[in-house]
Structures are given as C-alpha cells and as structure tokens.
Design a protein around this motif. Sequence first.
Motif, PDB file in Angstrom:
ATOM      1  N   PRO A  65       0.809  -1.223   0.000  1.00 46.65           N
ATOM      2  CA  PRO A  65       0.000   0.000   0.000  1.00 46.65           C
ATOM      3  C   PRO A  65       0.842   1.273   0.000  1.00 46.65           C
ATOM      4  O   PRO A  65       1.799   1.394   0.764  1.00 46.65           O
ATOM      5  N   ALA A  66       0.506   2.183  -0.881  1.00 45.43           N
ATOM      6  CA  ALA A  66       1.082   3.532  -0.896  1.00 45.43           C
ATOM      7  C   ALA A  66       2.586   3.548  -1.135  1.00 45.43           C
ATOM      8  O   ALA A  66       3.279   4.476  -0.718  1.00 45.43           O
ATOM      9  N   ARG A 118      -5.703  -2.603   5.297  1.00 38.94           N
ATOM     10  CA  ARG A 118      -5.770  -2.191   3.906  1.00 38.94           C
ATOM     11  C   ARG A 118      -7.188  -1.720   3.598  1.00 38.94           C
ATOM     12  O   ARG A 118      -8.154  -2.402   3.942  1.00 38.94           O
ATOM     13  N   TYR A 145      -9.200   2.806  -1.766  1.00 40.21           N
ATOM     14  CA  TYR A 145      -9.177   4.263  -1.865  1.00 40.21           C
ATOM     15  C   TYR A 145      -9.047   4.613  -3.347  1.00 40.21           C
ATOM     16  O   TYR A 145      -8.029   4.319  -3.970  1.00 40.21           O
ATOM     17  N   GLU A 163      -6.978   2.356  -5.824  1.00 39.71           N
ATOM     18  CA  GLU A 163      -5.849   1.659  -5.205  1.00 39.71           C
ATOM     19  C   GLU A 163      -6.253   1.076  -3.861  1.00 39.71           C
ATOM     20  O   GLU A 163      -7.374   1.280  -3.378  1.00 39.71           O
ATOM     21  N   ALA A 209      -5.166   1.474  -0.137  1.00 36.35           N
ATOM     22  CA  ALA A 209      -4.413   2.355   0.754  1.00 36.35           C
ATOM     23  C   ALA A 209      -4.186   1.666   2.104  1.00 36.35           C
ATOM     24  O   ALA A 209      -4.641   0.544   2.337  1.00 36.35           O
ATOM     25  N   SER A 267      -2.388   6.320   4.397  1.00 39.35           N
ATOM     26  CA  SER A 267      -1.283   6.449   3.449  1.00 39.35           C
ATOM     27  C   SER A 267      -1.769   6.024   2.072  1.00 39.35           C
ATOM     28  O   SER A 267      -2.307   4.928   1.904  1.00 39.35           O
ATOM     29  N   THR A 268      -1.577   6.897   1.073  1.00 38.42           N
ATOM     30  CA  THR A 268      -2.024   6.638  -0.292  1.00 38.42           C
ATOM     31  C   THR A 268      -0.913   7.023  -1.262  1.00 38.42           C
ATOM     32  O   THR A 268       0.112   7.612  -0.862  1.00 38.42           O
ATOM     33  N   SER A 269      -1.127   6.732  -2.536  1.00 36.14           N
ATOM     34  CA  SER A 269      -0.157   7.138  -3.554  1.00 36.14           C
ATOM     35  C   SER A 269      -0.124   8.654  -3.717  1.00 36.14           C
ATOM     36  O   SER A 269       0.807   9.200  -4.322  1.00 36.14           O
ATOM     37  N   GLU A 270      -1.129   9.349  -3.179  1.00 40.05           N
ATOM     38  CA  GLU A 270      -1.185  10.804  -3.234  1.00 40.05           C
ATOM     39  C   GLU A 270      -0.535  11.444  -2.010  1.00 40.05           C
ATOM     40  O   GLU A 270      -0.412  12.666  -1.942  1.00 40.05           O
ATOM     41  N   LYS A 294       0.127  11.176   2.542  1.00 42.12           N
ATOM     42  CA  LYS A 294      -0.413  10.755   3.829  1.00 42.12           C
ATOM     43  C   LYS A 294      -1.429  11.785   4.315  1.00 42.12           C
ATOM     44  O   LYS A 294      -1.178  12.990   4.304  1.00 42.12           O
TER      45      LYS A 294
END
Length: 252
Positions: free
Chosen positions: A130-131, A189, A192, A195, A197, A209-212, A214
């Motif tokens: 994740p993330a 998990r 989001y 994805e 997250a 926590s994400t790909s974009e 925290k």
Amino acid sequence: MKAPNEILSVWNQFNSFPMETLTKVWYFEKGGSQKQRDVSLMKEHYEQFGITGNCFDLAIWLLDEFKQAGVKAYSIGHDLHTPEAHVGVIAVCEKGNRYLCDLGDQWIQPILIDCEDENFRNDRMTGYFPAADVQIEQREKDILVHYYRPNGKVSRQTYDTTPIESNILLQAAEFSQNHIKQHPLLECRIPYKNEIAHFEFYNFESFLSTSEGKFYDEPLHTIEEWATRISEKTGYDAGFVLEALSIYQKLR
C-alpha cells in the motif's frame, strides 16, 4: 512477480484482515496461561468479534490455511524472542518458486523472490504494497525490499528467508503475546479511489497512506469515539474495540 492461483486463493481469504495489538492485550487479560491462540480459537474470535491479531497470529493462521490447501509454506522472521520480533511466511508454488507473504506488514499480495525465475523483475513495481512501489533485491540467504514512497522517501527492509522451525515459531509467538507495549497499534488495507491504501492507528492518532500522500484524520478525544472509528474502518465489534482500548488507556 505475482503468485499463481494456488497461493493467491489462500492469500485472498485474508484480504480484509488487519494486523493489530488490540486482540493481544484483550486476550492477555481474558485468556489462560497460554497467550498464543491456536487457529481454532482465532477463528472462533473472528466469528464472534471480527478480530484477527498481530503478525504471529496472522502467520500461524496463514500457514494453517496453506497446509489445508496443500501448499508448501514456512515462517520467516527476525528478532525472535524480543519485543521487536516480526514474522512473515514464504509460500512455495508447484514449480518450486518462493513467494513472500507478509500479512503482518499488510502487503497487498505475495511477491516472487527468486531471481532465477524468468518472471522475476528487479525494477520498481506497484500493486504489491500500500502507498509505495517496491523493488526486490535477492541476496544469498535473504532478500532486501526497497520501498519508494510518494514523497520521495526510500526505506528498506531485509527478510532472512531461513525457515523457522514450528516449535521455535510457537515459542517466539508465546513470548510476543506475553509482552504488551504501552501504545495500541492497528493497520489495515482500505480501498481508496483506484488503489489499496493503508490505514494506521497508533497511540490514539490515525492516518491514511495513499499514492497521493499521507492524510491525517481529525483528532478524537474519547476512547468511545476511537472505538467507533476503528470499528467503521475494520468491521470489528465496537464493544470489543472499546474494551481493548480501555485496557490500553490504563497503561498510558
């Protein structure tokens, strides 16, 4: 790099399982002299309260499910018999390839660790953790995982792939379940956007926590409010969460 169906069909049973220490402190108070639960009791508690456990619980449970499915698997870990211990699982497919399966760290799916296989890649990959993107580097007896975060931060973790004997695993698990840290921890998990997250609750703070990046949640002021938030994120019985948090509150 993805695991075959024989491994994924078992792993996917745990997709919604958090890793947490709420069950640990709750069962420390409720249970008998043996603090590490067997799989049948873990399943009973899951049916009652929706709860899972810490990395030892998850590894022992996952190993049992692999065994039932006829998949060869064994535990790995580090710092056993210390408060910093962590364990995961290696599953071996019919071809003989090994896959890292780490529910304790909340990986999204298992990942191939044998660089000799034609499907092995040593570049950055998404969709496994994740993330973060991950990169696998194989060494003689261990593997090094590189984690690439959205903010540019890179962290690393080494996994010793030496199998842990079953009796040693249970001894280390019992040690872990008897050592309660002061602050509660829960990771899970969460879908989001497009994805998976990572939600984390630690010491009465929580964030996603994400790909974009925290994102921190609004602070809460009572354990009743925290029990509601955690229950909504995990599906845990709110009464159970409140009871576990009450025990932790006494430790603060």
